[in-house]
Design an enzyme around this catalytic site. Structure first.
Site, PDB file in Angstrom:
ATOM      1  N   HIS A  16       0.856  -1.191   0.000  1.00 29.15           N
ATOM      2  CA  HIS A  16       0.000   0.000   0.000  1.00 29.15           C
ATOM      3  C   HIS A  16       0.888   1.236   0.000  1.00 29.15           C
ATOM      4  O   HIS A  16       1.921   1.271   0.688  1.00 29.15           O
ATOM      5  CB  HIS A  16      -0.901  -0.018   1.234  1.00 29.15           C
ATOM      6  CG  HIS A  16      -1.904   1.081   1.271  1.00 29.15           C
ATOM      7  ND1 HIS A  16      -1.568   2.370   1.639  1.00 29.15           N
ATOM      8  CD2 HIS A  16      -3.231   1.108   0.976  1.00 29.15           C
ATOM      9  CE1 HIS A  16      -2.640   3.137   1.578  1.00 29.15           C
ATOM     10  NE2 HIS A  16      -3.672   2.390   1.183  1.00 29.15           N
ATOM     11  N   ASP A  18       0.901   4.167   1.413  1.00 34.48           N
ATOM     12  CA  ASP A  18       1.256   4.726   2.719  1.00 34.48           C
ATOM     13  C   ASP A  18       2.213   3.817   3.475  1.00 34.48           C
ATOM     14  O   ASP A  18       3.103   4.287   4.195  1.00 34.48           O
ATOM     15  CB  ASP A  18       0.003   4.971   3.553  1.00 34.48           C
ATOM     16  CG  ASP A  18      -0.880   6.068   2.986  1.00 34.48           C
ATOM     17  OD1 ASP A  18      -0.337   6.991   2.351  1.00 34.48           O
ATOM     18  OD2 ASP A  18      -2.114   5.987   3.153  1.00 34.48           O
ATOM     19  N   LYS A  19       2.036   2.511   3.315  1.00 38.81           N
ATOM     20  CA  LYS A  19       2.935   1.578   3.987  1.00 38.81           C
ATOM     21  C   LYS A  19       4.312   1.527   3.317  1.00 38.81           C
ATOM     22  O   LYS A  19       5.325   1.300   3.986  1.00 38.81           O
ATOM     23  CB  LYS A  19       2.312   0.179   4.010  1.00 38.81           C
ATOM     24  CG  LYS A  19       1.321   0.010   5.135  1.00 38.81           C
ATOM     25  CD  LYS A  19       2.037  -0.098   6.456  1.00 38.81           C
ATOM     26  CE  LYS A  19       1.346   0.746   7.505  1.00 38.81           C
ATOM     27  NZ  LYS A  19       2.208   1.158   8.596  1.00 38.81           N
ATOM     28  N   GLU A  44      10.241  11.815   7.063  1.00 36.97           N
ATOM     29  CA  GLU A  44       8.961  11.683   6.365  1.00 36.97           C
ATOM     30  C   GLU A  44       9.217  11.286   4.914  1.00 36.97           C
ATOM     31  O   GLU A  44      10.187  11.734   4.299  1.00 36.97           O
ATOM     32  CB  GLU A  44       8.197  13.009   6.392  1.00 36.97           C
ATOM     33  CG  GLU A  44       8.087  13.654   7.762  1.00 36.97           C
ATOM     34  CD  GLU A  44       7.258  12.853   8.739  1.00 36.97           C
ATOM     35  OE1 GLU A  44       6.469  12.001   8.294  1.00 36.97           O
ATOM     36  OE2 GLU A  44       7.398  13.089   9.952  1.00 36.97           O
ATOM     37  N   GLU A  57      14.229  15.867   9.800  1.00 37.29           N
ATOM     38  CA  GLU A  57      15.320  16.394  10.598  1.00 37.29           C
ATOM     39  C   GLU A  57      16.125  15.254  11.207  1.00 37.29           C
ATOM     40  O   GLU A  57      15.543  14.301  11.739  1.00 37.29           O
ATOM     41  CB  GLU A  57      14.773  17.276  11.729  1.00 37.29           C
ATOM     42  CG  GLU A  57      13.934  18.447  11.246  1.00 37.29           C
ATOM     43  CD  GLU A  57      12.540  18.046  10.810  1.00 37.29           C
ATOM     44  OE1 GLU A  57      12.109  18.488   9.731  1.00 37.29           O
ATOM     45  OE2 GLU A  57      11.900  17.264  11.528  1.00 37.29           O
ATOM     46  N   LYS A 177      -5.633  -4.471   0.490  1.00 36.37           N
ATOM     47  CA  LYS A 177      -6.302  -4.045   1.714  1.00 36.37           C
ATOM     48  C   LYS A 177      -7.235  -5.168   2.167  1.00 36.37           C
ATOM     49  O   LYS A 177      -7.742  -5.933   1.347  1.00 36.37           O
ATOM     50  CB  LYS A 177      -7.111  -2.767   1.485  1.00 36.37           C
ATOM     51  CG  LYS A 177      -6.299  -1.585   1.012  1.00 36.37           C
ATOM     52  CD  LYS A 177      -7.152  -0.353   0.768  1.00 36.37           C
ATOM     53  CE  LYS A 177      -7.491   0.343   2.056  1.00 36.37           C
ATOM     54  NZ  LYS A 177      -8.137   1.662   1.825  1.00 36.37           N
ATOM     55  N   PHE A 251      -8.167  -4.173 -10.580  1.00 35.05           N
ATOM     56  CA  PHE A 251      -7.223  -3.512  -9.679  1.00 35.05           C
ATOM     57  C   PHE A 251      -5.813  -3.836 -10.171  1.00 35.05           C
ATOM     58  O   PHE A 251      -5.059  -4.546  -9.514  1.00 35.05           O
ATOM     59  CB  PHE A 251      -7.445  -3.997  -8.242  1.00 35.05           C
ATOM     60  CG  PHE A 251      -6.648  -3.279  -7.176  1.00 35.05           C
ATOM     61  CD1 PHE A 251      -5.811  -2.221  -7.459  1.00 35.05           C
ATOM     62  CD2 PHE A 251      -6.759  -3.679  -5.846  1.00 35.05           C
ATOM     63  CE1 PHE A 251      -5.084  -1.583  -6.472  1.00 35.05           C
ATOM     64  CE2 PHE A 251      -6.044  -3.049  -4.844  1.00 35.05           C
ATOM     65  CZ  PHE A 251      -5.201  -2.003  -5.152  1.00 35.05           C
ATOM     66  N   ASP A 259      -1.920   5.765  -6.166  1.00 32.26           N
ATOM     67  CA  ASP A 259      -2.317   6.719  -5.121  1.00 32.26           C
ATOM     68  C   ASP A 259      -1.047   7.150  -4.393  1.00 32.26           C
ATOM     69  O   ASP A 259      -0.199   6.313  -4.080  1.00 32.26           O
ATOM     70  CB  ASP A 259      -3.290   6.052  -4.152  1.00 32.26           C
ATOM     71  CG  ASP A 259      -3.988   7.040  -3.226  1.00 32.26           C
ATOM     72  OD1 ASP A 259      -3.827   8.253  -3.435  1.00 32.26           O
ATOM     73  OD2 ASP A 259      -4.675   6.584  -2.304  1.00 32.26           O
ATOM     74  N   ALA A 260      -0.899   8.424  -4.127  1.00 31.45           N
ATOM     75  CA  ALA A 260       0.277   8.902  -3.405  1.00 31.45           C
ATOM     76  C   ALA A 260       0.306   8.324  -1.988  1.00 31.45           C
ATOM     77  O   ALA A 260      -0.732   8.091  -1.366  1.00 31.45           O
ATOM     78  CB  ALA A 260       0.286  10.429  -3.354  1.00 31.45           C
ATOM     79  N   ARG A 265       0.078   7.807   7.761  1.00 37.21           N
ATOM     80  CA  ARG A 265      -1.362   7.942   7.498  1.00 37.21           C
ATOM     81  C   ARG A 265      -2.163   6.693   7.872  1.00 37.21           C
ATOM     82  O   ARG A 265      -3.371   6.658   7.659  1.00 37.21           O
ATOM     83  CB  ARG A 265      -1.599   8.277   6.020  1.00 37.21           C
ATOM     84  CG  ARG A 265      -1.286   9.703   5.684  1.00 37.21           C
ATOM     85  CD  ARG A 265      -2.042  10.188   4.474  1.00 37.21           C
ATOM     86  NE  ARG A 265      -1.751   9.453   3.255  1.00 37.21           N
ATOM     87  CZ  ARG A 265      -2.053   9.875   2.037  1.00 37.21           C
ATOM     88  NH1 ARG A 265      -2.672  11.038   1.879  1.00 37.21           N
ATOM     89  NH2 ARG A 265      -1.756   9.163   0.973  1.00 37.21           N
ATOM     90  N   LYS A 266      -1.512   5.676   8.406  1.00 43.91           N
ATOM     91  CA  LYS A 266      -2.226   4.447   8.758  1.00 43.91           C
ATOM     92  C   LYS A 266      -2.025   4.110  10.226  1.00 43.91           C
ATOM     93  O   LYS A 266      -1.701   2.978  10.592  1.00 43.91           O
ATOM     94  CB  LYS A 266      -1.735   3.306   7.852  1.00 43.91           C
ATOM     95  CG  LYS A 266      -2.204   3.443   6.415  1.00 43.91           C
ATOM     96  CD  LYS A 266      -3.707   3.301   6.289  1.00 43.91           C
ATOM     97  CE  LYS A 266      -4.215   3.524   4.874  1.00 43.91           C
ATOM     98  NZ  LYS A 266      -4.226   4.961   4.489  1.00 43.91           N
ATOM     99  N   LYS A 286      10.536   7.751  13.126  1.00 37.74           N
ATOM    100  CA  LYS A 286      10.983   8.417  14.347  1.00 37.74           C
ATOM    101  C   LYS A 286      11.905   7.509  15.147  1.00 37.74           C
ATOM    102  O   LYS A 286      11.618   6.324  15.333  1.00 37.74           O
ATOM    103  CB  LYS A 286       9.772   8.804  15.204  1.00 37.74           C
ATOM    104  CG  LYS A 286       8.838   9.781  14.510  1.00 37.74           C
ATOM    105  CD  LYS A 286       7.597  10.058  15.327  1.00 37.74           C
ATOM    106  CE  LYS A 286       6.660  11.012  14.584  1.00 37.74           C
ATOM    107  NZ  LYS A 286       5.404  11.250  15.310  1.00 37.74           N
ATOM    108  N   LYS A 290      11.652   9.722  20.509  1.00 41.51           N
ATOM    109  CA  LYS A 290      10.347  10.334  20.303  1.00 41.51           C
ATOM    110  C   LYS A 290       9.299   9.526  21.063  1.00 41.51           C
ATOM    111  O   LYS A 290       9.086   8.344  20.778  1.00 41.51           O
ATOM    112  CB  LYS A 290       9.974  10.343  18.831  1.00 41.51           C
ATOM    113  CG  LYS A 290      10.658  11.257  17.845  1.00 41.51           C
ATOM    114  CD  LYS A 290      11.895  11.912  18.161  1.00 41.51           C
ATOM    115  CE  LYS A 290      12.435  12.696  16.967  1.00 41.51           C
ATOM    116  NZ  LYS A 290      13.890  12.533  16.827  1.00 41.51           N
ATOM    117  N   ASP A 292       6.175   9.653  20.902  1.00 38.35           N
ATOM    118  CA  ASP A 292       5.110   9.128  20.049  1.00 38.35           C
ATOM    119  C   ASP A 292       5.312   7.645  19.799  1.00 38.35           C
ATOM    120  O   ASP A 292       4.344   6.877  19.738  1.00 38.35           O
ATOM    121  CB  ASP A 292       5.106   9.850  18.693  1.00 38.35           C
ATOM    122  CG  ASP A 292       4.355  11.159  18.727  1.00 38.35           C
ATOM    123  OD1 ASP A 292       3.517  11.336  19.630  1.00 38.35           O
ATOM    124  OD2 ASP A 292       4.596  12.006  17.856  1.00 38.35           O
TER     125      ASP A 292
END
Length: 407
Positions: A16, A18-19, A44, A57, A177, A251, A259-260, A265-266, A286, A290, A292
């Site tokens: 995917h 995003d992955k 990123e 960074e 998916k 598909f 898709d970008a 995002r997941k 990260k 961090k 997060d």
């Protein structure tokens, strides 16, 4: 908590878009931690048709100095890591090919103003890299102490990726998916009511509204149904279960060409499939200073040990932090009415067992290692990788919890 309800979780494959971005970002984290275990990384990634862009960074010995000068050979290593990640995923398509996509590296030095708050000094402990809230969760629905809907969604796609790479399902392409809906009775999953799998495929393996190759689509559908039957317990698959296999039809165009993709995002796929809250911060890209990332890992570790110790059937834990401050601002435990002990007692016991500062978390779990790319697909929790459990999946705190909370 309702006793009877329907609940759904989804997963997305390593292909995917995003992955793809998450795995690239974590490949950079791993590269830099292998050079400097104290490296600071916030990477990123953007992916689209024949393009990968890095931004963020960084700071670390043997990586980049404070003026933004790369150590010799490191930019080439960065590009090699990115291309190797895309190759491992399996993209060799005209719209996205590991050898030929354009690559931009826009990483730059970490802000000195952030560094002054995060770094340890003579009179201060290492501070949190940002403010925020982090959640961990565990449930006894599955052996991995994960929500069943997400666990099965992940495992369907993970099995399909294994078969694709082994050549036993040559009609599969990397992007896919899944989505699993279960009916619960008395808070236990009793039936799969709907299962969705959409997978990118080789040319011709579709049939929709009379268009396409019905025989090829039947082959693909039969394969996917077989995977579902292998992953889900047989008692959950009934005559009422509805299957949606590539419900939109063709598909063939997928991944970053379709898709970008962007890092982070997941986050619900990465965590608990919606069965528990999420603090909003992504993990991938990260380094473990961090919170997060590291605080989300320690809260999962604590919640899992609480459930494994038999203190509750379900557990949610929240921590909160302020940038530059070492100790958490709050600890919150919710046993969702399934506990055998008061939540307040657990809240009081936890800091006596694990130091919840950024450095304390990293030390307890051993996080300053290049282990992160393998976390970036099929979930960060409830999994093993390369045969070993991630350190936050260990249940080595069970006996200490029992002793600390003994009446």
């Amino acid at each position: 908590m309702r006793n009877s309800f329907l609940f759904t979780s989804e997963s997305v494959s390593e292909g995917h878009p995003d992955k793809v971005a998450d795995q690239i970002s974590d490949s950079i984290v791993d590269l830099f931690l292998s050079k400097d275990p104290e490296a600071r990384v916030a990477c990123e990634t953007l992916t689209t048709t024949q393009l990968v862009v890095l931004a963020g960074e960084i700071r670390g010995n043997g990586i980049m100095d404070e003026d933004g000068n790369w150590a010799p050979g490191v930019p080439e290593e960065v590009e090699a890591a990115v291309r190797a990640t895309v190759r491992e995923i399996g993209y060799e398509q005209s719209g996205f090919h590991w050898q030929t996509f354009r690559f931009e590296n826009n990483l730059h030095p970490q802000s000195a103003h952030i560094a002054q708050g995060v770094d340890a000094g003579e009179n201060k402990d290492e501070g949190a890299g940002d403010q925020g809230i982090m959640f961990g969760y565990a449930s006894d629905e599955t052996p991995d102490l994960m929500p069943a809907t997400l666990d099965y969604s992940h495992k369907i796609l993970e099995r399909m990726a294994i078969d694709r790479k082994a050549g036993t399902a040559p009609f599969l392409e990397p992007d896919a998916k899944s989505q699993v809906t279960l009916r619960y009775a008395n808070e236990r999953p009793v039936e799969a009511t709907a299962i969705v799998v959409s997978t990118q495929h080789a040319p011709g393996y579709f049939f929709h509204n009379g268009e396409g190759d019905e025989a090829k689509y039947t082959e693909l559908r039969k394969y996917v149904l077989g995977v579902i039957a292998d992953v889900l317990p047989a008692e959950l698959l009934t005559a009422n279960t509805v299957y949606h296999i590539n419900p939109t039809g063709c598909f063939e165009i997928g991944g970053p060409d379709g898709d970008a993709g962007l890092t982070g995002r997941k986050i619900i796929v990465d965590t608990y499939g919606g069965a528990a809250p999420h603090g909003g911060g992504a993990f991938s890209g990260k380094d473990p200073t961090k919170v997060d990332r590291s605080a989300a890992y320690i809260t999962r570790y604590l919640a899992k040990n609480i459930v494994a110790a038999g203190l509750a059937r379900r557990c949610t834990i929240q921590l909160s932090y302020a940038i530059g401050v070492a100790e958490p601002l709050s600890i919150y435990v919710d046993l969702h009415g399934t506990g055998t002990i008061e939540e307040s007692r657990i809240e009081a016991a936890i800091p006596q067992l694990v130091r919840l500062t950024p450095k304390g978390i990293r030390t307890h779990l051993g996080l300053n290692k290049p282990i992160y790319k393998q976390t970036a697909a099929y979930g960060h929790f409830g999994r093993t990788a390369d045969g070993d459990a991630f350190p936050w999946e260990r249940t080595d705190l069970v006996e200490q919890l029992k002793s600390a909370l003994a009446a």
